[in-house]
Design a protein around this motif. Structure first.
Motif, PDB file in Angstrom:
ATOM      1  N   PHE A 199      -2.526  -2.493  -6.109  1.00 15.98           N
ATOM      2  CA  PHE A 199      -2.042  -2.380  -7.480  1.00 15.98           C
ATOM      3  C   PHE A 199      -3.171  -2.261  -8.514  1.00 15.98           C
ATOM      4  CE2 PHE A 199       2.541  -4.173  -7.009  1.00 15.98           C
ATOM      5  CZ  PHE A 199       2.865  -3.060  -6.249  1.00 15.98           C
ATOM      6  N   PRO A 200      -4.319  -2.995  -8.355  1.00 17.77           N
ATOM      7  CA  PRO A 200      -5.434  -2.779  -9.306  1.00 17.77           C
ATOM      8  C   PRO A 200      -5.943  -1.332  -9.304  1.00 17.77           C
ATOM      9  CG  PRO A 200      -5.722  -4.840  -8.128  1.00 17.77           C
ATOM     10  CD  PRO A 200      -4.608  -4.118  -7.451  1.00 17.77           C
ATOM     11  N   LEU A 223       1.680  -1.013   6.426  1.00 16.61           N
ATOM     12  CA  LEU A 223       2.523  -1.780   5.498  1.00 16.61           C
ATOM     13  C   LEU A 223       3.911  -1.154   5.368  1.00 16.61           C
ATOM     14  CD1 LEU A 223       0.032  -2.764   2.650  1.00 16.61           C
ATOM     15  CD2 LEU A 223       1.009  -4.227   4.417  1.00 16.61           C
ATOM     16  N   GLN A 224       3.956   0.174   5.485  1.00 18.09           N
ATOM     17  CA  GLN A 224       5.268   0.823   5.501  1.00 18.09           C
ATOM     18  C   GLN A 224       6.101   0.355   6.699  1.00 18.09           C
ATOM     19  OE1 GLN A 224       4.127   5.065   5.247  1.00 18.09           O
ATOM     20  NE2 GLN A 224       5.598   5.199   3.542  1.00 18.09           N
ATOM     21  N   LEU A 225       5.452   0.322   7.858  1.00 18.18           N
ATOM     22  CA  LEU A 225       6.161  -0.142   9.057  1.00 18.18           C
ATOM     23  C   LEU A 225       6.537  -1.616   8.944  1.00 18.18           C
ATOM     24  CD1 LEU A 225       4.089   1.679  11.838  1.00 18.18           C
ATOM     25  CD2 LEU A 225       6.311   2.322  10.893  1.00 18.18           C
ATOM     26  N   GLY A 228       2.228  -9.121  -0.684  1.00 16.71           N
ATOM     27  CA  GLY A 228       0.962  -9.696  -1.117  1.00 16.71           C
ATOM     28  C   GLY A 228      -0.204  -8.775  -0.828  1.00 16.71           C
ATOM     29  N   LEU A 229      -0.222  -8.209   0.378  1.00 24.26           N
ATOM     30  CA  LEU A 229      -1.287  -7.260   0.722  1.00 24.26           C
ATOM     31  C   LEU A 229      -1.227  -6.030  -0.169  1.00 24.26           C
ATOM     32  CD1 LEU A 229      -1.259  -7.373   4.638  1.00 24.26           C
ATOM     33  CD2 LEU A 229      -3.028  -8.242   3.121  1.00 24.26           C
ATOM     34  N   LEU A 230      -0.025  -5.502  -0.329  1.00 28.81           N
ATOM     35  CA  LEU A 230       0.111  -4.295  -1.139  1.00 28.81           C
ATOM     36  C   LEU A 230      -0.274  -4.546  -2.594  1.00 28.81           C
ATOM     37  CD1 LEU A 230       1.096  -1.316  -1.274  1.00 28.81           C
ATOM     38  CD2 LEU A 230       3.380  -2.239  -1.821  1.00 28.81           C
ATOM     39  N   LEU A 271       9.743   1.740  -0.183  1.00 33.75           N
ATOM     40  CA  LEU A 271       9.613   2.810  -1.169  1.00 33.75           C
ATOM     41  C   LEU A 271       8.361   2.622  -2.017  1.00 33.75           C
ATOM     42  CD1 LEU A 271      13.339   3.125  -2.326  1.00 33.75           C
ATOM     43  CD2 LEU A 271      12.070   4.603  -0.736  1.00 33.75           C
ATOM     44  N   THR A 272       8.085   1.378  -2.381  1.00 35.93           N
ATOM     45  CA  THR A 272       6.873   1.104  -3.177  1.00 35.93           C
ATOM     46  C   THR A 272       5.630   1.467  -2.398  1.00 35.93           C
ATOM     47  OG1 THR A 272       8.058  -0.699  -4.276  1.00 35.93           O
ATOM     48  CG2 THR A 272       5.653  -0.662  -4.477  1.00 35.93           C
ATOM     49  N   THR A 273       5.601   1.056  -1.143  1.00 32.97           N
ATOM     50  CA  THR A 273       4.427   1.389  -0.306  1.00 32.97           C
ATOM     51  C   THR A 273       4.293   2.895  -0.132  1.00 32.97           C
ATOM     52  OG1 THR A 273       4.800  -0.695   0.893  1.00 32.97           O
ATOM     53  CG2 THR A 273       3.307   0.894   1.900  1.00 32.97           C
ATOM     54  N   SER A 274       5.426   3.559   0.048  1.00 33.48           N
ATOM     55  CA  SER A 274       5.394   5.020   0.191  1.00 33.48           C
ATOM     56  C   SER A 274       4.870   5.674  -1.088  1.00 33.48           C
ATOM     57  CB  SER A 274       6.792   5.554   0.520  1.00 33.48           C
ATOM     58  OG  SER A 274       7.264   4.987   1.725  1.00 33.48           O
ATOM     59  N   LEU A 275       5.272   5.134  -2.230  1.00 32.15           N
ATOM     60  CA  LEU A 275       4.796   5.674  -3.505  1.00 32.15           C
ATOM     61  C   LEU A 275       3.289   5.482  -3.647  1.00 32.15           C
ATOM     62  CD1 LEU A 275       5.390   6.901  -6.283  1.00 32.15           C
ATOM     63  CD2 LEU A 275       5.871   4.567  -7.104  1.00 32.15           C
TER      64      LEU A 275
END
Length: 800
Positions: free
Chosen positions: A774-775, A578-580, A767-769, A545-549
């Motif tokens: 995030f920055p 990353l979603q997958l 970690g990648l996300l 969900l975070t990656t989708s957001l």
């Protein structure tokens, strides 16, 4: 000396059978049978003398010369001693006289004229073993006669005991009945003392009544000195009979056999025998030379002459005494095993004579009066040939016949001797041996009906029993029964007492804590019902969900400088991969199946290679952005697009090839691991080829390392939205996670192994996300004024 009371019953059984046959108008209508009795003696030359007398004219010792027309010898019944039978057979067989007696095929003689009338005792020996096994006695003593029968008893029983892990604590040879008593008194006393000192609480007596009574004096003295019972349990074979006591005066000896267990040949009631005994009259049977002597011994009285006075301790025999009133230990009105054998032997001779007289072959000539046989030679009677083929039912209903190897079955009763405080004696049936029963059911015993001398079941063992969960360990230099108990090795169990060895549990079971039984293993796999599985699934869903957001934010802000910087398409590819990646853990949760096992590592390896390749491509894009510095340069645009596209396509393709080779050579498959974790069955996906699994991880590691190195060198390149520094940190996190994954993966088992891989997937993906996006999300959402072209231009000018 008059015969013993029980011996006299043998004579009565013989006389009763002769009386019945002489009244039978069908079996032997034209013949009258009679008998002669010779007393058995312990002297070595007596059997030979008796044998020669039987085949001679009365009172003339001329072998094979008999001119007594009324004393035609048809067969010889006896002796009840196998040694005597062997001595007699050596003589009688030469003259073809049928001999029916007690013996054994192991006695070392094979006489064609000898027929064994006693049953084969092997069933009784097996019954002894079954008795020991039932009460778990493995430390027993043996006392046998010092003759051939005793030797055969030991040679036969000892192997049976050894086969069933029963040890012989001692073996004593009792001297047979003899007229020379004094030289053997010390030997008997020594034997009794040894029996008492032995730890074996169970002692088997294979002796006759005449021999064992000599042991009573030292036993009585021992009990008197000790002030209590010897405490041993006597196991007596059918050769011993309590009714062989000389008179009621010897009744006191029976108290030493309180709690004993003894075997007795099972016989049927012979019709008319009790009436025959009731008709006995010492005043009206002058032809019975034994009756008065037996009467005095049995009834403890004296036939006095008219001028003779009765002593203080004697009473006068009236002749009105009744045999049925005697205690059974003195006299039994039912035929015992020996008497029954003699009775059947007489009838066997009569049936053989009938067969010889009325067969289709040559018939025996008869004298005109029809009462006596002509003066024929023994071999002309043809009785010997007829004995081997006769088969008839006696008056009791039993089938009588002779077998080639003396294997005629015999049933036994197991009795318990009880001596009551009031001085009475009882024999209680507590079990039996039935040769006609199914295997395993021929022995029966009722332990609750037994009265023991020790008030409880005797402990006749060398050591305590090993409980379930332990096994026996034989100590060097000690008997096999004197073992020690050791716990079962890990993974094994024993569910019985005194187990010889422990048994390994089936693969799907494991022993309980006491190692006395196996219980089913629990199947171990990471399920959604486990807390660990629920947490893993929740974290994976949260990461998705975070990656989708983040992807939604970047799509919405796709025209802003911060999204356009460093190749907007690569950003979308990275976020999609990353979603997958966040969905991969769902392939690891749940019971492994064939399809899931095939997809699990392949999907993980391929999707992560796409993600890492996208990161590498973004890093290379940053570097290329400063290689060609002129704006609008055609080479710059070509390098950006072709290089980035090539990396994103080529790198995952190599990983896909590795996975394809893995599937073609040794694909993963569902597996049940029974050995790794005690008490559990690990349901897992066997990777098939560990080398291919580590090849996939190694290739991911290689891509991550290259991305890290490229990003590390490009981290200080001037750019307002330079991702190199963030990618450097993200690759550092990525490599740290997967480097620590390998030892942790190898050191865990079951569902924890799967949990480690899920954690590594989620941690590296997060970690990648987090490090890369995030920055930027911070700027897009919280500092939108920094996400502008003016800010980008001012940053560049300031840098220049």
């Amino acid at each position: 000396m008059p015969p013993l009371p029980k011996n006299y019953q043998y004579i009565l059984a013989l006389g009763f059978a002769i009386q019945e046959l002489n009244k039978d108008l069908v079996l032997l209508p034209n013949a009258t049978l009679g008998f002669r009795i010779y007393q058995e003696s312990s002297f070595a030359n007596k059997p030979t003398e008796t044998s020669l007398a039987l085949i001679s004219t009365r009172r003339q010792m001329v072998p094979n010369y008999n001119c007594d027309k009324q004393d035609k010898l048809l067969s010889i019944i006896g002796s009840l001693d196998s040694k005597t039978s062997r001595q007699m057979a050596s003589i009688l067989s030469a003259f073809k006289f049928p001999q029916l007696g007690y013996g054994s095929p192991k006695l070392g003689f094979a006489s064609p004229s000898f027929y064994r009338i006693d049953p084969n005792e092997i069933l009784q020996f097996r019954g002894l073993v079954s008795l020991f096994l039932h009460f778990r006695w493995n430390w027993v003593g043996l006392i046998a006669l010092e003759d051939d029968t005793g030797e055969i008893f030991i040679q036969t029983l000892a192997p049976l005991l050894a086969q069933n892990d029963i040890c012989v604590a001692f073996t004593e040879k009792a001297v047979p009945e003899t007229h020379v008593l004094l030289p053997h008194l010390k030997q008997w006393a020594k034997q009794v003392s040894k029996v008492y000192k032995s730890e074996a609480q169970t002692v088997v007596f294979f002796v006759d009544a005449n021999s064992i009574r000599y042991l009573m004096a030292p036993i009585t003295q021992l009990v008197k000195n000790k002030g209590t019972s010897v405490g041993k349990v006597w196991i007596l074979t059918s050769r011993w009979d309590f009714a062989a006591a000389r008179s009621a005066r010897t009744f006191k000896y029976l108290k030493h056999f309180h709690g004993s267990v003894f075997f007795k040949i099972r016989t049927r009631k012979v019709p008319g025998f009790d009436k025959f005994l009731s008709a006995l009259d010492p005043y009206r049977s002058p032809e019975d030379v034994f009756l008065r002597g037996w009467w005095e011994v049995a009834f403890d009285c004296k036939f006095l002459k008219p001028d003779q006075n009765v002593s203080k301790n004697q009473r006068n025999c009236t002749g009105q005494e009744k045999p049925e009133d005697l205690p059974t230990f003195v006299f039994s009105t039912e035929m015992t095993g020996y008497s029954y054998s003699i009775y059947n032997a007489v009838y066997s001779t009569a049936h053989a004579l009938h067969d010889a007289m009325y067969s289709t072959g040559p018939k025996l000539a008869m004298v005109p009066d029809g009462k006596r046989l002509l003066n024929l030679q023994p071999w002309q009677f043809q009785i010997l040939a007829s004995l081997s083929k006769i088969r008839f039912n006696n008056t009791a209903g039993d089938e009588i016949y002779f077998t080639e190897h003396d294997k005629r079955p015999a049933a036994y009763d197991i009795l318990n001797g009880v001596f009551f405080p009031n001085g009475s004696w009882a024999e209680v049936k507590v079990g039996g041996l039935d040769p006609r029963a199914a295997p395993g059911e021929d022995f029966s015993i009722n332990p609750d009906a037994i009265v023991w001398v020790t008030q409880k079941t005797p402990f006749s063992r060398c050591v305590e029993s090993c409980p379930p969960g332990q096994s026996r360990k034989v100590l060097e230099g000690r008997p096999a029964c004197c073992y020690e108990c050791v716990s079962c090795p890990e993974g094994t169990f024993s569910n019985q007492t005194d187990a010889v060895h422990c048994t390994k549990c089936p693969e799907d079971q494991y022993p309980n804590k006491k190692q006395e039984q196996c219980i089913s293993k629990k199947t171990n796999f990471l399920s959604y019902q486990d807390i660990l599985g629920m947490v893993s699934a929740s974290l994976a869903l949260l990461l998705f969900l975070t990656t989708s957001l983040v992807l939604a934010i970047f799509i919405q802000q796709r025209d802003t400088p911060i999204v356009k910087a460093n190749n907007r398409d690569l950003t979308y590819v990275l976020l999609a991969s990353l979603q997958l990646c966040s969905l991969c853990p769902f392939l690891f949760i749940g019971r492994p199946k064939k399809t899931i096992c095939l997809l699990r590592q392949m999907a993980f390896g391929t999707v992560f290679s796409v993600a890492v390749s996208s990161v590498l491509a973004k890093t290379v894009t940053v570097v290329l952005a400063f290689v060609v510095t002129q704006p609008g340069n055609v080479a710059r645009k070509v390098l950006w697009r072709r290089t980035a596209n090539s990396i994103v396509v080529a790198c995952p393709f190599i990983q896909a090839v590795i996975c394809a080779v893995w599937l073609a050579t040794s694909p993963p498959f569902p597996n049940l691991d029974f050995q790794s974790t005690p008490g559990e069955i690990i349901a897992e996906c066997n990777e098939g080829s560990a080398a291919m699994f580590y090849a996939v991880l190694s290739y991911l590691g290689f891509l991550a390392l290259v991305s890290f190195l490229v990003a590390f060198f490009a981290r200080k390149l001037p750019d307002s939205f330079n991702e190199a520094k963030f990618i450097t940190f993200s690759m550092l996190v990525f490599c740290s996670v997967w480097v620590s994954f390998v030892p942790t993966y190898l050191s865990t088992k079951g569902k924890f192994t799967v949990a480690v891989e899920i954690f590594s997937i989620l941690a590296s993906g997060a970690g990648l996300l987090g490090c890369v996006f995030f920055p930027k999300c911070y700027i897009i959402l919280l500092r939108p004024h920094l996400n502008s072209k003016d800010h980008l231009v001012r940053k560049k000018c300031k840098t220049i």
